[in-house]
Design an enzyme around this catalytic site. Sequence first.
Site, PDB file in Angstrom:
ATOM      1  N   GLY A 180       0.762  -1.288   0.136  1.00 39.05           N
ATOM      2  CA  GLY A 180      -0.396   0.180  -0.577  1.00 39.05           C
ATOM      3  C   GLY A 180       1.092   1.057  -0.064  1.00 39.05           C
ATOM      4  O   GLY A 180       1.892   1.005  -0.568  1.00 39.05           O
ATOM      5  N   MET A 207       1.434   5.578   1.847  1.00 42.03           N
ATOM      6  CA  MET A 207       0.865   6.060   3.339  1.00 42.03           C
ATOM      7  C   MET A 207       1.662   7.589   3.245  1.00 42.03           C
ATOM      8  O   MET A 207       2.425   8.406   2.439  1.00 42.03           O
ATOM      9  CB  MET A 207       1.672   5.976   4.295  1.00 42.03           C
ATOM     10  CG  MET A 207       2.410   6.310   5.325  1.00 42.03           C
ATOM     11  SD  MET A 207       0.128   6.105   6.647  1.00 42.03           S
ATOM     12  CE  MET A 207       0.092   7.643   7.121  1.00 42.03           C
ATOM     13  N   GLU A 208       0.316   8.151   2.981  1.00 40.65           N
ATOM     14  CA  GLU A 208       0.346   9.828   3.594  1.00 40.65           C
ATOM     15  C   GLU A 208       0.804  10.767   4.106  1.00 40.65           C
ATOM     16  O   GLU A 208       0.319  11.902   4.287  1.00 40.65           O
ATOM     17  CB  GLU A 208      -1.594  10.094   3.030  1.00 40.65           C
ATOM     18  CG  GLU A 208      -2.408  10.103   4.967  1.00 40.65           C
ATOM     19  CD  GLU A 208      -2.105   8.611   5.330  1.00 40.65           C
ATOM     20  OE1 GLU A 208      -2.576   8.374   4.446  1.00 40.65           O
ATOM     21  OE2 GLU A 208      -3.317   9.196   6.314  1.00 40.65           O
ATOM     22  N   ASN A 209       1.773  10.157   4.546  1.00 36.42           N
ATOM     23  CA  ASN A 209       3.279  11.402   4.964  1.00 36.42           C
ATOM     24  C   ASN A 209       2.993  12.622   4.957  1.00 36.42           C
ATOM     25  O   ASN A 209       3.562  12.672   3.410  1.00 36.42           O
ATOM     26  CB  ASN A 209       4.283  10.715   5.692  1.00 36.42           C
ATOM     27  CG  ASN A 209       4.190   9.270   5.633  1.00 36.42           C
ATOM     28  OD1 ASN A 209       3.735   8.899   7.157  1.00 36.42           O
ATOM     29  ND2 ASN A 209       4.665   8.365   4.937  1.00 36.42           N
ATOM     30  N   GLU A 217      -3.597   9.121  -1.603  1.00 31.27           N
ATOM     31  CA  GLU A 217      -3.086   9.578  -0.333  1.00 31.27           C
ATOM     32  C   GLU A 217      -2.243  11.325  -0.732  1.00 31.27           C
ATOM     33  O   GLU A 217      -2.322  12.066   0.222  1.00 31.27           O
ATOM     34  CB  GLU A 217      -1.436   9.089  -0.568  1.00 31.27           C
ATOM     35  CG  GLU A 217      -1.552   7.201  -1.021  1.00 31.27           C
ATOM     36  CD  GLU A 217      -1.972   6.638   0.163  1.00 31.27           C
ATOM     37  OE1 GLU A 217      -2.181   7.844   1.125  1.00 31.27           O
ATOM     38  OE2 GLU A 217      -2.782   5.424  -0.024  1.00 31.27           O
ATOM     39  N   HIS A 222      -5.148  13.174   1.117  1.00 32.14           N
ATOM     40  CA  HIS A 222      -4.958  12.895   2.211  1.00 32.14           C
ATOM     41  C   HIS A 222      -4.397  14.652   2.895  1.00 32.14           C
ATOM     42  O   HIS A 222      -4.339  14.861   4.454  1.00 32.14           O
ATOM     43  CB  HIS A 222      -4.234  11.850   3.147  1.00 32.14           C
ATOM     44  CG  HIS A 222      -4.721  11.114   2.811  1.00 32.14           C
ATOM     45  ND1 HIS A 222      -6.003  10.488   3.980  1.00 32.14           N
ATOM     46  CD2 HIS A 222      -5.119   9.434   2.887  1.00 32.14           C
ATOM     47  CE1 HIS A 222      -6.268   9.164   3.580  1.00 32.14           C
ATOM     48  NE2 HIS A 222      -5.977   8.693   3.677  1.00 32.14           N
TER      49      HIS A 222
HETATM   50 ZN    ZN Z   1      -5.453   6.024   3.020  1.00 29.58          ZN
END
Ligand code: ZN
Length: 877
Positions: free
Chosen positions: A279, A281-283, A316, A319
């Site tokens: 997947g 991740m929206e850091n 992402e 986000h």
């Molecule tokens: Zn998400």
Amino acid sequence: MLKHFLALVSLASLTSAAEPPKLRLGDDVRPVRYRLDLTLIPQQDTFSGAVEIDIDIRKPTDLIWLNARDLKIDDVKLVTSSATLAAKVEPGGKEFAGFAFPSVVPAGSATLRIAYRGDFNTKGTSALFKIKEGDDWYVYSQFESIDARQAFPCFDEPGFKTPWQLTLHINPQDVAVSNTAVQSETPESSGRKKVVFGETNPLPSYLVALGVGPLEFVDAGQAGRNHTPLRVVTPKGKRAQAQYAAQVVGPILDELENYFGIPYPYPKLDTLSAPLMPGAMENAGLITYGQTIVLCDPAEDSIDRQRGFASVAAHEMAHQWFGDLVTTAWWDDIWLNEAFASWMSAKVLRHWKPEWNTILSEQNTRSNVMGQDMVVSARQIRQPIETIGDIANAFDNITYSKGQTVITMFESWMGEEAFQRGVQRYLRQYSWRNATAADFLDSLGSVGSQSIARPFSTFLNQPGVPLVSVKLDCDGSSASLHLNQKRALPMGSTGSSNQTWQIPVCARYGDDSSSYRDCTLLTEASADWKLPQAKSCPTWVMANADGKGYYRTSYQPDLLNTLLANGGRRLSTVERITALGDIDALTSVGEIKSGDALALVPQFAADPERRVVGSAINITQGVYYDLVPSDLRPNYSRFVAKVFGERARQLGWAAAPGEGPETRLLRTRIVPLVAVWGNGRELAAEARQLAEKWLADRKSVDPDIVYSVLTVSAQTGDEAFFKLLLAALPGTQDRQQRDNIFRALGSFYDPHIAGASMELLLKPDFDFRESLPLLFGPASNPDLRRMPFDFTRKNYDALVAKIPPGSTFSFGEFLPFLGANLCDDKSAAEVKEFFAPKVDRYPGSQRNLAQSLEYIHLCAVVKAAQQPSVEEFLHKH
Ligand SMILES: [Zn+2]
């Protein structure tokens, strides 16, 4: 006054034993700002750190709890305006560390200084994990939901949003990235180099991110009103694979800014590829993606891969506003992040690439999650969080896909423009802060003419799918729909169908020459709705116009027949998919016979739209798995051959010159179906030739069919092909290619080979993060459905040794689903007996086991009820 107050409170706090918090840290001490200093050498297995946290002590105390997991804390000091206090570390169980001070610390500002050490995660992809790519080692972070505490002691809850300043000490040849740009790099006397990053905007701990190693960069230009600089960050030597990502990130950012009316909130955006990460991740400012999502050699790139990246990237990047700029206050509202990002991604793709027609794929998302939402063990979108397991479970399809679909429904109900105004108001009002579901619904309510909070809450705060049944009553020149609602439950369910929602029901209706559209809010168990525009009795009614409603529809029989007549010609494409999805679902409810559903397949299999054909294929394949007895398989194959064979042979494996993407994508649905299940031996043989050609030369086969020819060759394949695949692995470095090979290795239908393939999972030279498809693969064949469970039962200890516990994205919590494809109550008892004592090992397992057991039981009941109609149908073919 202050002293007196202090004395009272200190007595109270000193008498309380050093009991760690159960789940949350509470509000008595809040972080204000972090300065984090880490030494990260990817070749080593451990790291060291020092963190300074400016805190606001709201109540005098002699004990402060923080989150910390598996960290060795060497030294803790608290600096106040008047003193520096050394702390004693109180053990806090798995998730906490307590710092006890020799005297009570007054309310006010202070700074905690903690020196500590920790281990890199070498088996999983959470916390600070390390990966070898080629000859080089890399360290990446993945902190959502609660794994930042495994990298540094912190207040690890989304409600604590503060600035972070990060300093790293790394190898001189390595490069580091984080949420903000590098401010300075200086050599150190130790031979390492010190990299100082700029301070971030306020972020919760789960959005802090970093990457370290011999990283390389691709400049992706600038985008948006603030000319945000964009880069793709790759492992060494992979820059050429970032081409597509570098092209599309900018346009997606522009789309998002236009919708939100707020510029991209951070000073830069990096798109980082992390090998083996599942997947993305929206850091904030540093979005991390699994490598196969973001990178691909342009000569081997496929339509599916590119569209998949665009969809994930839009999620992402959405986000960055929904989640990062405005953050959910607590994990019970994680849907505010996830459902919104999914909904926004779909919206962006529809607007940016209308020719992709993704609105049709959204129907599959809707249909799939409705299937999962029919079980009584399903979560609510907004589920109370009582344990760490609940946090892990919160990242399920109900949060993402049901949330997305329900938002779509209410957006349509409010009107797109009003809804957009509400979203913009919400984002402006809560920028850099936290918000809850109530805040969001208030913002929507403040702009629209319709009251949305009540109806929305009926979907948010209760599980299940409404089943709306529809009868048409005509009286002279007026027409009414008699609507009933209840919870849709599969046959064999222990749930109660006595449940209601406030459902926006939109219908299209008319006759041969006219069509009207109207909406009503169904608030009671039943209602008579006079169709406002009907001038005579409509000849047809579609009671889920444009497929936007989160409900299943059950029509009185003659209405259904008119609706489906001539391949559903009165319906729009999206409505044909909706109607077929309803029929498929109503077979499990018991309102439609599976044999009758199969009888509808031929007319929809000829539909000009590939995703309608896909719905017909879904019905066909769904029946095969549980309802076709082995003696009738030849009949089933004849049926598949008759319905899909000609089209499959016309399409063949080779694309015609100038062929468009729609035909290319249709090919990968129809040709494999016929090759494996529709007497398509010659197509299977061609697939094998192509697969062998690809194994010899990875650029010699059309990228759009590589996955299909490999899996078809495995499904119909022999030991020789298994050996060819296996032999190809050591010389294959590319992650896309390796992924294709592993998925093929997990697709064999020959039980002996499938068994040999599962044994590979236990070999020390296979990285479990990569070989996972081998564990699930056999479950796709009904004859092999027991294998994943049996294998897990036999090798449980060896398997769990490869799966570290993580909070949210540990595969371990999903192990109980390895039995979910079984279909008899005896098997359910075995799955329960085996997994029930083990649910505490991985948080979230408990609910997953309950769901797995419910699926098995329901399958047995549906099979008993529906198999006779399928047998009757197949006897005629
Ligand atoms: Zn998400």
